[in-house]
Motif scaffolding. Sequence first.
Motif, PDB file in Angstrom:
ATOM      1  N   SER A 145      95.256  53.471  62.057  1.00  0.00           N
ATOM      2  CA  SER A 145      95.215  51.866  61.852  1.00  0.00           C
ATOM      3  C   SER A 145      94.066  51.844  60.882  1.00  0.00           C
ATOM      4  O   SER A 145      94.111  50.946  60.006  1.00  0.00           O
ATOM      5  CB  SER A 145      95.063  50.950  62.959  1.00  0.00           C
ATOM      6  N   SER A 146      92.768  52.384  60.923  1.00  0.00           N
ATOM      7  CA  SER A 146      91.792  52.266  59.998  1.00  0.00           C
ATOM      8  C   SER A 146      92.129  52.801  58.711  1.00  0.00           C
ATOM      9  O   SER A 146      91.707  52.010  57.736  1.00  0.00           O
ATOM     10  CB  SER A 146      90.533  53.158  60.642  1.00  0.00           C
ATOM     11  N   ARG A 147      92.850  53.960  58.633  1.00  0.00           N
ATOM     12  CA  ARG A 147      93.198  54.277  57.471  1.00  0.00           C
ATOM     13  C   ARG A 147      94.192  53.381  56.707  1.00  0.00           C
ATOM     14  O   ARG A 147      94.053  52.738  55.504  1.00  0.00           O
ATOM     15  CB  ARG A 147      93.823  55.586  57.418  1.00  0.00           C
ATOM     16  N   LEU A 148      95.172  52.803  57.308  1.00  0.00           N
ATOM     17  CA  LEU A 148      96.043  51.745  56.988  1.00  0.00           C
ATOM     18  C   LEU A 148      95.332  50.452  56.498  1.00  0.00           C
ATOM     19  O   LEU A 148      95.615  49.892  55.548  1.00  0.00           O
ATOM     20  CB  LEU A 148      97.053  51.590  58.113  1.00  0.00           C
ATOM     21  N   TRP A 149      94.361  50.063  57.417  1.00  0.00           N
ATOM     22  CA  TRP A 149      93.442  48.851  57.336  1.00  0.00           C
ATOM     23  C   TRP A 149      92.689  48.864  55.909  1.00  0.00           C
ATOM     24  O   TRP A 149      92.644  47.953  54.868  1.00  0.00           O
ATOM     25  CB  TRP A 149      92.410  48.729  58.132  1.00  0.00           C
ATOM     26  N   HIS A 150      92.189  50.136  55.631  1.00  0.00           N
ATOM     27  CA  HIS A 150      91.192  50.185  54.336  1.00  0.00           C
ATOM     28  C   HIS A 150      92.270  50.213  53.083  1.00  0.00           C
ATOM     29  O   HIS A 150      91.908  49.772  51.933  1.00  0.00           O
ATOM     30  CB  HIS A 150      90.544  51.538  54.157  1.00  0.00           C
ATOM     31  N   ARG A 151      93.497  50.799  53.202  1.00  0.00           N
ATOM     32  CA  ARG A 151      94.455  51.080  52.177  1.00  0.00           C
ATOM     33  C   ARG A 151      94.971  49.367  51.729  1.00  0.00           C
ATOM     34  O   ARG A 151      94.937  49.246  50.525  1.00  0.00           O
ATOM     35  CB  ARG A 151      95.496  51.920  52.316  1.00  0.00           C
ATOM     36  N   MET A 152      95.057  48.593  52.810  1.00  0.00           N
ATOM     37  CA  MET A 152      95.525  47.151  52.804  1.00  0.00           C
ATOM     38  C   MET A 152      94.476  46.636  51.964  1.00  0.00           C
ATOM     39  O   MET A 152      94.844  45.506  51.143  1.00  0.00           O
ATOM     40  CB  MET A 152      96.172  46.702  53.861  1.00  0.00           C
ATOM     41  N   ARG A 153      93.125  46.692  52.184  1.00  0.00           N
ATOM     42  CA  ARG A 153      92.157  45.996  51.835  1.00  0.00           C
ATOM     43  C   ARG A 153      92.111  46.264  50.432  1.00  0.00           C
ATOM     44  O   ARG A 153      91.498  45.318  49.453  1.00  0.00           O
ATOM     45  CB  ARG A 153      90.702  46.240  52.644  1.00  0.00           C
ATOM     46  N   GLY A 154      92.064  47.487  50.148  1.00  0.00           N
ATOM     47  CA  GLY A 154      91.900  47.989  48.572  1.00  0.00           C
ATOM     48  C   GLY A 154      93.066  47.408  47.739  1.00  0.00           C
ATOM     49  O   GLY A 154      92.765  47.064  46.623  1.00  0.00           O
ATOM     50  N   LEU A 155      94.289  47.302  48.499  1.00  0.00           N
ATOM     51  CA  LEU A 155      95.270  46.713  47.787  1.00  0.00           C
ATOM     52  C   LEU A 155      95.261  45.291  47.498  1.00  0.00           C
ATOM     53  O   LEU A 155      95.273  44.540  46.301  1.00  0.00           O
ATOM     54  CB  LEU A 155      96.636  47.074  48.339  1.00  0.00           C
ATOM     55  N   TYR A 156      94.780  44.477  48.386  1.00  0.00           N
ATOM     56  CA  TYR A 156      94.298  43.176  48.358  1.00  0.00           C
ATOM     57  C   TYR A 156      93.114  43.046  47.179  1.00  0.00           C
ATOM     58  O   TYR A 156      93.363  41.870  46.564  1.00  0.00           O
ATOM     59  CB  TYR A 156      93.735  42.764  49.639  1.00  0.00           C
ATOM     60  N   LYS A 157      92.254  43.773  47.307  1.00  0.00           N
ATOM     61  CA  LYS A 157      90.928  43.505  46.264  1.00  0.00           C
ATOM     62  C   LYS A 157      91.598  43.626  44.981  1.00  0.00           C
ATOM     63  O   LYS A 157      91.164  43.138  43.899  1.00  0.00           O
ATOM     64  CB  LYS A 157      89.948  44.235  46.581  1.00  0.00           C
ATOM     65  N   ARG A 158      92.427  44.639  44.713  1.00  0.00           N
ATOM     66  CA  ARG A 158      92.883  45.038  43.600  1.00  0.00           C
ATOM     67  C   ARG A 158      94.009  43.795  42.839  1.00  0.00           C
ATOM     68  O   ARG A 158      93.748  43.525  41.747  1.00  0.00           O
ATOM     69  CB  ARG A 158      93.850  46.247  43.123  1.00  0.00           C
ATOM     70  N   ILE A 159      94.599  43.125  43.746  1.00  0.00           N
ATOM     71  CA  ILE A 159      95.428  42.022  43.241  1.00  0.00           C
ATOM     72  C   ILE A 159      94.684  40.805  43.109  1.00  0.00           C
ATOM     73  O   ILE A 159      94.815  40.091  42.335  1.00  0.00           O
ATOM     74  CB  ILE A 159      96.556  41.867  44.441  1.00  0.00           C
ATOM     75  N   ARG A 160      93.614  40.605  43.909  1.00  0.00           N
ATOM     76  CA  ARG A 160      92.779  39.535  43.977  1.00  0.00           C
ATOM     77  C   ARG A 160      91.880  39.432  42.389  1.00  0.00           C
ATOM     78  O   ARG A 160      91.814  38.363  41.885  1.00  0.00           O
ATOM     79  CB  ARG A 160      91.750  39.161  45.010  1.00  0.00           C
ATOM     80  N   CYS A 161      91.489  40.685  42.065  1.00  0.00           N
ATOM     81  CA  CYS A 161      90.609  40.751  40.845  1.00  0.00           C
ATOM     82  C   CYS A 161      91.242  40.684  39.511  1.00  0.00           C
ATOM     83  O   CYS A 161      92.480  40.413  39.200  1.00  0.00           O
ATOM     84  CB  CYS A 161      89.874  41.904  40.904  1.00  0.00           C
TER      85      CYS A 161
END
Length: 77
Positions: A61-77
């Motif tokens: 779940s930690s790996r999935l959490w970091h992947r989703m955070r990276g995707l969120y940051k790419r979309i937000r910027c």
Amino acid sequence: MFKRTLLMAVGIIIFVMGIILFPMPGPFGIPTMAVGFSIMLKTSDRIKRTTISLVHKNRHSSRLWHRMRGLYKRIRC
């Protein structure tokens, strides 16, 4: 303060509705639980801290959490 408590109650109610809908046929349970859980995460720091600590204890779940955070940051910027 009242608004935050009201939002927390709404999030709990939606999450419980998702748990009730989960065993029924159709794709209604998981999205409903996700909406309720996201409302609870937005309104409660304690739930947010508990969720993050549980995610970091589990490797997958930690790996999935970091992947989703990276995707969120790419979309937000």
